[in-house]
Each structure stands twice: as C-alpha cells, then as structure tokens.
Design an enzyme around this catalytic site. Structure first.
Site, PDB file in Angstrom:
ATOM      1  N   THR A   1      61.845  77.506  55.537  1.00 43.03           N
ATOM      2  CA  THR A   1      61.400  76.109  55.487  1.00 43.03           C
ATOM      3  C   THR A   1      62.587  75.272  55.015  1.00 43.03           C
ATOM      4  OG1 THR A   1      60.778  75.905  53.148  1.00 43.03           O
ATOM      5  CG2 THR A   1      59.183  76.992  54.611  1.00 43.03           C
TER       6      THR A   1
ATOM      7  N   GLY B   1      72.083  81.139  52.581  1.00 42.83           N
ATOM      8  CA  GLY B   1      72.072  80.678  53.966  1.00 42.83           C
ATOM      9  C   GLY B   1      73.459  80.608  54.585  1.00 42.83           C
TER      10      GLY B   1
ATOM     11  N   ASP C   1      70.579  82.511  66.127  1.00 44.06           N
ATOM     12  CA  ASP C   1      70.006  82.428  64.772  1.00 44.06           C
ATOM     13  C   ASP C   1      69.507  83.809  64.315  1.00 44.06           C
ATOM     14  OD1 ASP C   1      70.409  79.744  64.207  1.00 44.06           O
ATOM     15  OD2 ASP C   1      68.516  79.115  65.110  1.00 44.06           O
TER      16      ASP C   1
ATOM     17  N   GLU D   1      47.599  77.566  60.853  1.00 43.29           N
ATOM     18  CA  GLU D   1      47.428  77.852  62.294  1.00 43.29           C
ATOM     19  C   GLU D   1      48.754  78.243  62.935  1.00 43.29           C
ATOM     20  OE1 GLU D   1      46.437  74.617  61.100  1.00 43.29           O
ATOM     21  OE2 GLU D   1      44.612  75.685  60.481  1.00 43.29           O
TER      22      GLU D   1
ATOM     23  N   LYS E   1      65.912  72.310  69.591  1.00 34.18           N
ATOM     24  CA  LYS E   1      66.047  73.741  69.882  1.00 34.18           C
ATOM     25  C   LYS E   1      65.036  74.253  70.919  1.00 34.18           C
ATOM     26  CE  LYS E   1      68.314  75.356  65.700  1.00 34.18           C
ATOM     27  NZ  LYS E   1      68.342  76.428  64.707  1.00 34.18           N
TER      28      LYS E   1
ATOM     29  N   MET F   1      66.648  71.988  50.825  1.00 41.13           N
ATOM     30  CA  MET F   1      67.793  71.462  51.581  1.00 41.13           C
ATOM     31  C   MET F   1      68.089  70.035  51.071  1.00 41.13           C
ATOM     32  SD  MET F   1      68.389  71.328  55.666  1.00 41.13           S
ATOM     33  CE  MET F   1      67.282  70.026  56.130  1.00 41.13           C
TER      34      MET F   1
END
Ligand code: NAP
Length: 463
Positions: free
Chosen positions: A384, A433, A306, A353, A269, A388
């Site tokens: 995340t 989703g 998205d 971070e 992507k 899945m």
C-alpha cells in the site's frame, strides 16, 4: 563516429550490408564469425559439430570482448546477442542496427550457404522458432531496425546511412515533442537537455529517449539512476519524464519521437495495455499490469518487472507463511512473485472485495485487515502507499511486530519508512523498497539493452 554494429538472424544481410557501409564510411569491416574462425583455426561448422554450440559461444565471447574500440562496422553472429556479457561490449560507444527479414526470405537466402541446424525442425520453421525465442533479445539489441527483405544491399546501406545522419523522428515530430515537453512541469535543466536532442538540427540525431510515463512522475528516481548507467555503459540515450494526464498522448509522443522504452507508473500501469501491440511477457499477462514498454521495429511491447523486484530479496524465504497488505497493481505483482516461491499467502486490503478478487486470480487466501495478529506470519509485505512521503502513517503498529517476522516495505520514499523504523525497533528482519526498486530497474535495463547488471551496480546510483 561511434562503432556501427549490425545484429540479426543469419541471412538478414549483415556481411554484405556491413561491407558496403564500411566502404562508404571508409572504416574497417570486422565480422565476428570470421574472427572466431580465424582465432580457433577451424570453421564454425567444425566447432559446432565436434565441440557443440556452447564451445562456439565461448570463442565468440572472447572475440567480442577483444573487438577494438576504434571506428569500425562490426557484423555479429545471429546468436551473439543472446549472451548478456556480449551486450556490454557490443553496446559500448556503439550504434546497433538490427537487420530483419521475413522468415521465408531468410530461408531462401541461407539455403545457398547451409549450416548445421539448431533444432530438428524444417529450415523455415526453425527460423520462425529461433526468431520467437530470441524476440526479446533482438528487441534489446537494437538502436535502429531495418527490414532488408525487400531491399538490395545498396538500398539497405543507404537507409542506414540516412538514419545515422538524421535519426528517425521527423523534424515536425521533434518540434511537436519539444512543444509538449515545454508545456509541462519539467525542470529547466531537463528541458535544456531535451532541446539539444530535439532541436532542428539536433546535436546528435542518434540520441534516443527513454522515460518514465506517469502523472505525476517528477518524483521518480528513474532519471538519476538510468542516466548514470547510460554514461557508465557508453549508451547514447537520455532518460526523461513523460508526464501527462493521458497515457494515449504519452504513447503517441513516445512513438513519434522514436523512444526506446518507458517505465510506466501510477496511474497508467493497467491503461497502458490498450496502447501496446503485444505483451510477450506471460508474467505481465497473468499479473494484469505492465510497468515496462520496449519499442522495437515499430511495435510497442509490454512487460512486468515489478514481480522480479519483489522476488529477488525473497528467494531465501521459499514456502513461508506470508501476509500481503494491499490489492492494487504492485500487490498483484507481489502475489505472483510470492506464490511462485510456494508461499502460503493471505491478502489483506482496505477494500476487502479487491482482496478477494486478487486472491482468486493469484491462487491465494484473503482475510479482513484486522486478522493480521491471528495469522502470525513469517513475512509481511506492504504493497500500500502508507508511509510514502508525505504520508507518515505505518500500516502496522509496533506491538503487532515480533523478532521472527520479516518486514518487506515496497514503499521506497523515504528509504526508511515508518513501518521499517518500527520493525527495526522490534528486532524484525527488514527489507526496504529500495531493494525492489533496484531489482525491477535492473530487469528494465536488461529488457532495453540486453545487459544484465548485478543489483549492486544500480544501488550505487540510488540515494
Ligand atoms: P495502487 O494500484 O493504487 O494500489 C494501492 C493499494 O493500497 C490498494 O490496495 C489500496 O486499497 C491500498 N491503499 C491505498 N491507500 C490506503 C490507505 N490509506 N490505507 C490502506 N490501504 C490503502 O498502487 P500500486 O501501484 O499497487 O503501488 C502501491 C505502492 O507500491 C506505491 O505507493 C509505492 O510506494 C510502492 N511501489 C514500490 C515500487 C518499488 O520499486 N519499490 C514500485 C512501484 C510501487 P483499496 O483497494 O482499498 O483502494
């Protein structure tokens, strides 16, 4: 024969080339501008100057909806493709040819038959402005593209006839494509279908490919959904898998095979952006992620859908306090959608971070993963891959969920994830989703074909 529909800006030669094509093919030529004048009993100039452009578009829409389904060459007005409802009719069982020309050439041609201006700009500037405004719609409204600027009417018509007969990819490109597809892991029925499209001679040279670009991507729900939509809407397309470890190779192959577009998934992507000619979508530039490629007139254009998939189910939650789990590509799109709805967003991520970096870029807060309970948000969005298949973990424990919380899990395989199952158990409002997948696919379909379907029209094809 399928209907041949010529689209493009005024002065690109639709009427003259259309008549020439119709003569060759021995079918009628129908001009929607001419039919609109006939049906309204007034010239287009009269309708524009007395009732305005909106009234003209209504008349034009009725004409397009009433076009016969039989073999014909159809010429359309320059702005017809800007109305998605027109595209449903123009695209059905038809081949669309976009005619283009340099704005200077168009200006010279239309100076001979002036029409009321569409803007206050000088003629050539107006053309540039309108072409820029309609860039996406013209990209969507074409199966093939011809530059008529340096061609006579006959040369342009001959070129179109050749494309209708042979398609665009060369025999060598078709062979190479088939060899690459056969070298991958594609299921036998998919290879069989690709062979019909790519063999020499192909079953129908006008059939074009779209596909999902990823590695791996054979789990994608795209082929099932889009091939069903192509059938329903009479589109001569086949959606397949472009699975390869190298995005550069996928892009090269897609261009050589004259593919119409790609859905881009993990891990490409971001890396796909280096292989594009342009990213006309400001959202994709801001998010830093492209998940949709449209090929048009030899150019590869990048978009992000998205964020539209995240935004649509959240429209009723403007201004709410939200937590976003994850800081990857889809989280970046989610952050863009959520801040656009004026939400107070805090990003939590396994690697803090990255949460900090995304928060800075997206203009929201970030915090340590274990601060979720203190934040007590109205909404949590999981971006995340936790949950899945085959991963059965949930990013949150059942005790962390409460009835006032809305839980949106972007993971859609399985349709009911462990997080959604827990949220239902705790009395939360839940969004799955699949809702996001349908909305982002709806936006992709619009980018490729100019047709705007309701999400429910896609949901029926998503298991
Ligand atoms: P990505 O760029 O790889 O980002 C993954 C994110 O999840 C990163 O922030 C990563 O944290 C975090 N993460 C990964 N494994 C984790 C773990 N075991 N525990 C905690 N955090 C973890 O992936 P993406 O493209 O954003 O996709 C994310 C998910 O969105 C996909 O897995 C897919 O299920 C879903 N998705 C849904 C749709 C839809 O239409 N519904 C479309 C696309 C994607 P680090 O920064 O620490 O690595």
């Amino acid at each position: 024969m399928r209907r041949i529909v010529l689209v493009g800006y005024r002065g690109t030669g639709k009427t003259e080339i259309g008549k020439e094509l119709a003569r060759h093919l021995n079918v009628p030529f129908l001009d929607t501008d001419h039919l609109a004048e006939e049906q309204s009993g007034r010239t287009i100039d009269e309708v524009f100057s007395t009732d305005g452009e909106a009234r003209f578009r209504e008349i034009e829409q009725a004409v397009i909806a009433g076009l016969p389904a039989r073999d014909a060459v159809i010429g359309t007005g320059g702005g017809a493709v800007t109305i998605p409802a027109n595209m449903v009719h123009l695209r059905k069982d038809s081949t669309l040819i976009l005619l283009t020309a340099d704005p200077k050439v168009i200006a010279e041609r239309i100076a001979r038959a002036p029409r009321p201006p569409l803007t206050n700009l000088p003629a050539e500037e107006e053309i540039r402005e309108m072409l820029a405004r309609r860039k996406q719609q013209y990209a969507a409204a074409q199966d093939f593209c011809i530059d008529t600027g340096n061609k006579t009417t006959k040369e342009a018509a001959d070129l179109i006839l050749r494309i209708l007969k042979t398609g665009v990819p060369t025999p060598a490109a078709r062979n190479a494509g088939l060899v690459l597809f056969r070298g991958g892991r594609l299921p036998a029925p998919v290879l069989h279908h690709l062979a019909k499209i790519l063999n020499n001679p192909p079953e129908d040279p006008k059939t074009r490919l779209i596909g999902v670009a990823g590695n791996p991507c054979l789990h994608s729900r795209g082929p099932g959904l889009f091939n069903a939509l192509f059938k329903e809407h009479g589109l001569n397309y086949y959606y397949t898998f472009f699975e390869d470890p190298e995005i550069g190779r996928i892009m090269q192959q897609a261009r050589a095979l004259d593919a119409k577009g790609l859905s881009v998934t993990i891990p490409f992507k971001q890396s796909v952006m280096e292989h594009l000619d342009d990213i006309p979508d400001p959202a994709a530039r801001q998010i830093g992620v492209v998940n949709t490629v449209v090929f048009a007139c030899g150019k590869a254009l990048g978009y992000n859908t998205d964020w539209l998939g995240v935004r649509a189910p959240l429209l009723g939650m403007k201004g709410k306090k939200a937590v976003l789990l994850g800081a990857g590509g889809v989280a970046s799109a989610a952050a863009y959608a959520m801040t656009g709805l004026d939400m107070d967003v805090t990003i939590l991520n396994r690697t803090p971070e990255k949460a900090k970096e995304l928060a800075k870029r997206a203009g929201c807060r970030w915090a340590a993963w274990d601060t979720f309970d203190v934040l007590h948000p109205d909404l949590v969005v999981n971006a995340t891959p936790l949950g899945m298949e085959p991963d059965i973990r949930s990013p949150l424990e059942a005790e962390q969920l409460y009835p006032e919380l809305t839980v949106f899990d972007l993971v859609y395989t399985p349709p009911i994830t462990p997080l959604i199952e827990r949220a239902i158990g705790q009395g939360c409002t839940t969004i799955t989703g699949t809702g996001m997948f349908a909305e982002q696919a709806r936006a992709q379909f619009r980018l490729w074909f100019g047709i705007d379907l309701p999400a429910t029209a896609l949901r029926k094809y998503i298991p």
